[in-house]
Design a protein around this motif. Sequence first.
Motif, mmCIF file in Angstrom:
data_model
loop_
_atom_site.group_PDB
_atom_site.id
_atom_site.type_symbol
_atom_site.label_atom_id
_atom_site.label_comp_id
_atom_site.label_asym_id
_atom_site.label_seq_id
_atom_site.Cartn_x
_atom_site.Cartn_y
_atom_site.Cartn_z
ATOM 1 N N THR A 182 0.768 -1.288 -0.027
ATOM 2 C CA THR A 182 -0.025 -0.167 -0.182
ATOM 3 C C THR A 182 0.880 1.197 -0.017
ATOM 4 O OG1 THR A 182 -1.714 -1.135 1.239
ATOM 5 C CG2 THR A 182 -1.857 1.148 1.130
ATOM 6 N N HIS A 183 1.962 1.350 1.006
ATOM 7 C CA HIS A 183 2.929 2.459 0.738
ATOM 8 C C HIS A 183 3.678 2.806 -0.545
ATOM 9 C CE1 HIS A 183 2.057 4.099 4.821
ATOM 10 N NE2 HIS A 183 2.205 2.583 5.467
ATOM 11 N N ALA A 184 4.012 1.530 -0.942
ATOM 12 C CA ALA A 184 4.867 1.627 -2.249
ATOM 13 C C ALA A 184 3.871 2.090 -3.524
ATOM 14 C CB ALA A 184 5.356 0.007 -2.584
ATOM 15 N N SER A 185 2.520 1.886 -3.253
ATOM 16 C CA SER A 185 1.829 2.422 -4.490
ATOM 17 C C SER A 185 1.899 3.906 -4.509
ATOM 18 C CB SER A 185 0.276 2.093 -4.165
ATOM 19 O OG SER A 185 -0.342 2.736 -3.143
ATOM 20 N N THR A 186 2.256 4.599 -3.339
ATOM 21 C CA THR A 186 2.442 6.042 -3.497
ATOM 22 C C THR A 186 3.648 6.527 -3.802
ATOM 23 O OG1 THR A 186 2.647 6.345 -1.256
ATOM 24 C CG2 THR A 186 0.453 6.359 -2.162
ATOM 25 N N ASN A 187 4.754 5.461 -3.630
ATOM 26 C CA ASN A 187 6.382 6.106 -4.001
ATOM 27 C C ASN A 187 6.623 5.540 -5.424
ATOM 28 O OD1 ASN A 187 8.871 6.042 -3.794
ATOM 29 N ND2 ASN A 187 9.244 4.373 -2.429
ATOM 30 N N PRO A 188 6.992 6.882 -5.991
ATOM 31 C CA PRO A 188 7.244 6.726 -7.620
ATOM 32 C C PRO A 188 8.507 6.032 -7.874
ATOM 33 C CG PRO A 188 7.647 9.136 -6.706
ATOM 34 C CD PRO A 188 6.995 8.116 -5.583
ATOM 35 N N ASN A 189 9.486 5.681 -6.924
ATOM 36 C CA ASN A 189 10.656 4.845 -7.050
ATOM 37 C C ASN A 189 10.554 3.501 -6.534
ATOM 38 O OD1 ASN A 189 13.090 4.465 -7.930
ATOM 39 N ND2 ASN A 189 14.273 5.436 -6.352
ATOM 40 N N ALA A 190 9.269 3.007 -6.408
ATOM 41 C CA ALA A 190 8.877 1.627 -6.068
ATOM 42 C C ALA A 190 8.988 0.728 -7.295
ATOM 43 C CB ALA A 190 7.858 1.541 -5.006
ATOM 44 N N LEU A 191 9.167 -0.432 -7.242
ATOM 45 C CA LEU A 191 9.133 -1.391 -8.123
ATOM 46 C C LEU A 191 7.753 -2.224 -8.250
ATOM 47 C CD1 LEU A 191 12.472 -3.258 -8.566
ATOM 48 C CD2 LEU A 191 11.718 -1.546 -9.771
ATOM 49 N N GLN A 192 7.090 -2.511 -6.992
ATOM 50 C CA GLN A 192 5.911 -3.047 -7.061
ATOM 51 C C GLN A 192 4.874 -2.291 -6.423
ATOM 52 O OE1 GLN A 192 5.780 -5.700 -8.566
ATOM 53 N NE2 GLN A 192 6.239 -7.367 -7.139
ATOM 54 N N ARG A 193 3.974 -1.533 -7.267
ATOM 55 C CA ARG A 193 3.247 -0.549 -7.057
ATOM 56 C C ARG A 193 1.590 -0.909 -6.929
ATOM 57 N NH1 ARG A 193 4.563 4.918 -9.453
ATOM 58 N NH2 ARG A 193 3.259 5.769 -7.800
ATOM 59 N N THR A 194 1.539 -2.124 -7.380
ATOM 60 C CA THR A 194 -0.041 -2.432 -7.401
ATOM 61 C C THR A 194 -0.292 -2.954 -5.841
ATOM 62 O OG1 THR A 194 0.337 -3.155 -9.786
ATOM 63 C CG2 THR A 194 -1.660 -3.993 -8.654
ATOM 64 N N PRO A 195 -1.332 -2.251 -5.556
ATOM 65 C CA PRO A 195 -1.960 -2.767 -4.069
ATOM 66 C C PRO A 195 -2.317 -4.230 -4.118
ATOM 67 C CG PRO A 195 -2.697 -0.557 -4.594
ATOM 68 C CD PRO A 195 -2.198 -1.057 -5.825
ATOM 69 N N ILE A 196 -2.233 -4.905 -2.962
ATOM 70 C CA ILE A 196 -2.518 -6.284 -2.698
ATOM 71 C C ILE A 196 -3.437 -6.353 -1.573
ATOM 72 C CG2 ILE A 196 -0.712 -7.263 -3.783
ATOM 73 C CD1 ILE A 196 0.408 -7.658 -1.208
ATOM 74 N N THR A 197 -4.293 -7.372 -1.486
ATOM 75 C CA THR A 197 -5.158 -7.789 -0.433
ATOM 76 C C THR A 197 -4.676 -8.898 0.323
ATOM 77 O OG1 THR A 197 -6.470 -9.320 -1.802
ATOM 78 C CG2 THR A 197 -7.256 -6.734 -1.711
ATOM 79 N N MET A 198 -5.286 -9.153 1.532
ATOM 80 C CA MET A 198 -4.851 -10.500 2.039
ATOM 81 C C MET A 198 -5.054 -11.796 1.243
ATOM 82 S SD MET A 198 -3.182 -9.996 5.046
ATOM 83 C CE MET A 198 -3.719 -11.327 6.072
ATOM 84 N N ASP A 199 -6.060 -11.680 0.473
ATOM 85 C CA ASP A 199 -6.474 -12.822 -0.393
ATOM 86 C C ASP A 199 -5.311 -12.854 -1.355
ATOM 87 O OD1 ASP A 199 -8.895 -13.162 0.807
ATOM 88 O OD2 ASP A 199 -10.188 -12.203 -0.506
ATOM 89 N N ASP A 200 -4.761 -11.833 -1.789
ATOM 90 C CA ASP A 200 -3.511 -11.694 -2.845
ATOM 91 C C ASP A 200 -2.490 -12.549 -2.254
ATOM 92 O OD1 ASP A 200 -5.257 -10.677 -4.958
ATOM 93 O OD2 ASP A 200 -4.551 -8.537 -4.162
#
Length: 398
Positions: A182-200
């Motif tokens: 979730t935090h990475a989704s707002t970080n432009p220098n993150a590689l994994q930016r797609t939010p995930i759920t507990m099911d994911d």
Amino acid sequence: MARNPLRDGIAVVGVGSTPYGRDLARTELSLGLEAAINAVRDAGIGLQEIDGICGSAMDPMAGGAGFLALQGALGVERATWVMNGWLGSCFVHAAEAVFSGLCDVALVVQVYTRGPGMSRSAAQDPFRRRAAELKRGPVGRGDFARRWLHSAEVYAAWAARYMHDFGASKDVFGRLAVNNRTHASTNPNALQRTPITMDDYHASRMVWEPLRLLDMDYPADCAEALIITTAERARDLRARPVYVEAMSLGGTRVGEFYENSLGWTENAAWVAMDGAWRRSSLTVDDLDLFFPYDGFTLNAVALTEAAGFCGPGEASELFESSWDAERNILRLRGRTLVSTNGGGLSQGRAGGFNFYAEAVRQLRGTEGDRQVPGARTALVCPGGSFFHEPAVVILRAD
């Protein structure tokens, strides 16, 4: 309180990063140089003011002596302190060097690239294979007893033991993975930016029971750099200084073999945390930001408990009661945010050195839409694991 003469005497005054990528097709030295120059510019100092250098392995022909290649490439004429860096501990060593007077301005650079053992595509890249061979040298070839190796199986065994001993489910690990993404989704220098759920998380591929793919940090090509100097010198520079409140390195008698570990609370994370807290005027209730090493989610669980946010084996209850369901993030004890950059799990593997960079930027208040309002304190726990040499650094801003 234990003796701590360096409190408020040392400050971080520059920070520099490279882009994070899966295959940047660049040498370690080029990455290290970019991060170093960015940090120097951020600090507003001249290259010749640097008289201390700690660099990770950027020159495979130099036997891992990364500071040699870095100093030469930067054109720094004289350095009175140099050291090979490794994971998060290099920050501690550089701060010690500045405090002791071995140098006045230390440049610390940490470089990571995807080694052949970190992904299938890296294993098929002849350039990466050759670079790894040069750095590794002849040590241990054909003789397993002389090699120091660790991988997911060790952490998986400890994760299974943790679940057994404390009655925890995999949700305790999954909440960390979701929080970081979730935090990475707002970080432009993150590689994994797609939010995930507990099911994911629970649906991700099992790698080594009970650890899943989303329990493991994400290999990347990247570099981070910091400039550390005295608080007195920091007052003359343009950036808002971030001060070292306290720090510690942890060690137990594990040696090279994790099966030698004692009980859950006798591992090195507890030793390091105790060393830092005994030297600090702050407590866990004062923390705005927390960056636990997340090479594996298990590490972050151990560091959370060792830090004192909860007791041993109580992370499941803590994470559940601290869960912000609206934002899909953790707020430990209703306050402290965790891994606001996405950590190694989602920004990318940098040995935890990206924690320092994120903490400094947040404490400076420069992060715009992703800025944590009023952030003034951070607990940074990069490098190593709860087995060997974890670094614990408490940072604060005025």
